[in-house]
Design an enzyme around this catalytic site. Structure first.
Site, short mmCIF file in Angstrom:
data_model
loop_
_atom_site.label_atom_id
_atom_site.label_comp_id
_atom_site.label_asym_id
_atom_site.label_seq_id
_atom_site.Cartn_x
_atom_site.Cartn_y
_atom_site.Cartn_z
N SER A 1 13.03 -13.58 -21.09
CA SER A 1 11.79 -13.31 -20.35
C SER A 1 11.26 -14.54 -19.62
CB SER A 1 10.71 -12.77 -21.30
OG SER A 1 10.39 -13.75 -22.27
N ASN B 1 4.24 -13.66 -31.56
CA ASN B 1 3.47 -12.44 -31.28
C ASN B 1 2.00 -12.73 -30.96
OD1 ASN B 1 5.87 -11.29 -31.88
ND2 ASN B 1 5.24 -10.36 -33.82
N THR C 1 -17.47 13.04 9.07
CA THR C 1 -17.06 13.76 7.86
C THR C 1 -15.90 14.63 8.33
OG1 THR C 1 -18.59 15.58 8.27
CG2 THR C 1 -19.40 13.83 6.83
N HIS C 2 -14.90 14.81 7.48
CA HIS C 2 -13.67 15.51 7.87
C HIS C 2 -13.00 14.82 9.07
CE1 HIS C 2 -15.33 18.90 5.46
NE2 HIS C 2 -16.47 18.51 6.03
N SER D 1 5.68 -5.96 18.85
CA SER D 1 6.89 -5.19 18.61
C SER D 1 8.05 -5.89 19.31
CB SER D 1 6.70 -3.78 19.18
OG SER D 1 7.94 -3.23 19.57
N LYS E 1 2.71 -3.71 22.60
CA LYS E 1 2.16 -3.34 21.29
C LYS E 1 1.38 -4.47 20.61
CE LYS E 1 2.70 -0.02 19.10
NZ LYS E 1 3.87 0.52 18.40
N ASN F 1 0.15 -4.43 16.79
CA ASN F 1 0.13 -3.58 15.59
C ASN F 1 -0.77 -4.16 14.49
OD1 ASN F 1 2.00 -1.86 16.81
ND2 ASN F 1 3.72 -3.08 16.08
N GLU G 1 -2.04 -2.20 7.55
CA GLU G 1 -1.05 -1.24 7.03
C GLU G 1 -0.48 -1.73 5.70
OE1 GLU G 1 0.72 -1.47 11.21
OE2 GLU G 1 1.68 0.29 10.35
N LYS H 1 4.33 -7.97 -18.53
CA LYS H 1 3.87 -9.04 -17.64
C LYS H 1 4.29 -8.91 -16.18
CE LYS H 1 4.32 -11.95 -21.56
NZ LYS H 1 5.16 -10.84 -22.11
N1 ARG Z 1 8.76 -13.00 -25.02
C1 ARG Z 1 7.99 -12.23 -25.90
C2 ARG Z 1 7.01 -11.36 -25.13
O1 ARG Z 1 6.75 -11.63 -24.02
C3 ARG Z 1 7.23 -13.09 -26.83
C4 ARG Z 1 7.00 -12.50 -28.19
C5 ARG Z 1 8.31 -12.33 -28.87
N2 ARG Z 1 8.15 -11.92 -30.21
C6 ARG Z 1 9.16 -11.57 -30.92
N3 ARG Z 1 8.91 -11.22 -32.13
N4 ARG Z 1 10.38 -11.53 -30.46
O2 ARG Z 1 6.52 -10.37 -25.65
#
Ligand code: ARG
Length: 465
Positions: free
Chosen positions: A24, A111, A156-157, A278, A284, A286, A291, A326
């Protein structure tokens, strides 16, 4: 070789695919500052409680500062083999200060670490979003003050309904942004509790002081239940919900800019700064930024949906699924930030074509309601009857292809004999908006007063902030 952080009972290396799905660091490296801040708070608390020595804590603190500056300078090598930000930092710490680094992880777990880091990160996002929305409001309010009496068609509409002022229209978005800010401020209050010290899920047997680490990290208090502390991602969901609603507001305004800048409508013009050309059609201009704001809303809503689905049905406590919280969230927050800043830029940049707006405001018999109201007020007609009489007058004008105020008085009188020339006083678009003085209405003097009140509020807030 097995993993040096957790590999004690392992004799084999993980499979390449295991590593690939598990890693990660590409995402959570963005949490480096929060991770180091939380570790520093934890180490200082461990020393204060006599769990580690003051000298170990000092070395840990110094080592963490070195890592922070290494990362800041781009001189830190993030290793995929070390999975995540927590183990990358700890591994570098042990290179820098030796075995004392191994004492940092006493009485905590990845954790509670990741839950703490991500709370701190989202708290920063909330503060930055609030500031960006305040700047958006400020830009809107300034333009609203400038255009408190600029008449435009209200729809409106998407059909011409009644004349309004451009300033009034802009202030509508100031109100929406105020509610968005309120949602983010509420989310911040609930977010601001510390999971640190919940450890893996059950708490710890060490005499830690969770109140101290909470305070050091700017949290209001520690979270009360260790299982909840490592399992909860409400703070991300709540922030993303607020972000999704805010993005929807941005998309509505963006869509209006797309419509208003179309040559078919031509009510506003954006400068070269906020338009693109464009490659094939030289004429153009744009409204790409608008958008893209419209489109980025999809990303924000997608991020919310994505995380709701990740969390749905997850049993307590920490599950690895939660590592997927994340990336989407960070992308969603970045998309919203860009959208708000782009809208702020366009608000400052846009130039309304006042003549065209005024002309459009009078088209489609937009002052018909003013005529009906005149019949009610002056002739004491019941509104339903006035509505009917006005409808017949509008039909007459349409037959002759003329605007209401150009319809000869005799022709109106042929339909309602008691109408006098005084009626002409209410049929122009200016007199129409001027008459809408009810609280929250579009009258230029209301709009100017509202804009000034907002300006004072925003300026006061800026001074306090
Ligand atoms: N990389 C993990 C996460 O983003 C961190 C926590 C990992 N905990 C574990 N018991 N493997 O959630």
């Amino acid at each position: 070789m097995s993993n040096k952080m957790w590999g004690g009972r392992f004799s084999e290396r993980p499979d390449e695919i295991m590593e690939e799905i598990n890693v990660s660091i590409d995402v959570d490296r963005h949490l480096f500052a929060q991770d180091i801040a939380a570790s520093k708070a934890h180490a200082a608390m461990l020393a204060a409680q006599g769990i580690i020595t003051a000298s170990d804590a000092k070395n840990i603190g110094k080592g963490l500062d070195t890592i922070l500056s290494e990362i800041g300078k781009g001189g830190f090598e993030f290793k995929r083999a070390l999975e995540d930000i927590h183990m990358n930092v700890e591994s570098r710490l042990s290179e820098l200060i030796g075995p004392a680094a191994g004492r940092l992880h006493t009485a905590r777990s990845r954790n509670d670490q990741v839950a703490t880091d991500f709370r701190l990160y989202v708290r920063d996002v909330l503060d930055e979003t609030d500031a960006a929305l305040a700047a958006f409001q400020h830009a809107l309010v300034q333009r609203a003050l400038e255009h408190a009496a600029t008449v435009m068609p209200g729809f409106t509409h998407l059909q011409t309904a009644q004349p309004v002022t451009f300033g009034h229209h802009l202030l509508a978005y100031v109100e929406m942004a105020a509610r968005d800010r309120g949602r983010f401020q509420d989310a911040r209050k609930r977010l601001n509790e510390s999971p640190l010290g919940a450890a893996a899920l059950a708490g710890t047997s060490f005499p830690i002081d969770r109140h101290a680490t909470a305070k050091a990290l700017g949290f209001d208090r520690p979270m009360a239940n260790s299982l909840d502390a490592v399992s909860d991602r409400d703070f991300v969901l709540e922030t993303l919900s607020g972000a999704a609603i805010c993005a929807v507001h941005m998309s509505r305004f963006a869509e209006e800019i797309v419509i208003w800048t179309s040559p078919l409508v031509g009510m506003i013009r954006l400068s070269d700064k906020f338009t693109t050309g464009s490659s094939i059609m030289p004429q153009k201009r744009n409204p790409d930024a608008a958008e893209l704001v419209r489109a980025k809303t999809g990303r924000v809503i997608g991020a919310l949906n994505g995380l709701l689905i990740v969390m749905k049905g997850l049993p307590l406590a920490y599950q690895k699924d939660m590592q997927e919280d994340k990336q989407g969230a960070m992308e969603g927050f970045a998309a919203l930030s860009l959208a708000i800043r782009a809208m702020t830029g366009m608000v400052r940049d846009l130039v309304p074509d006042e003549a065209k707006m005024k002309l459009a405001a009078g088209e489609g018999y937009a002052t018909a309601t003013d005529l009906a109201d005149w019949l009610v007020r002056t002739l004491k007609m019941p509104f339903r009857e006035a509505h009917h009489v006005t409808g017949r007058i509008v039909a007459k004008a349409a037959e002759g292809g003329v605007a209401l105020h150009d319809l000869p008085l005799e022709q109106m009188q042929a339909i309602e004999p008691d109408i006098t020339k005084d009626v002409l006083g209410v049929l122009s678009v200016e007199s129409s908006v001027k008459s809408r003085t009810s609280f929250g209405g579009t009258a230029p003097k209301n709009v100017a007063a509202q804009a000034k009140a907002w300006l004072r509020r925003l300026e006061k807030e800026r001074k306090l902030g």
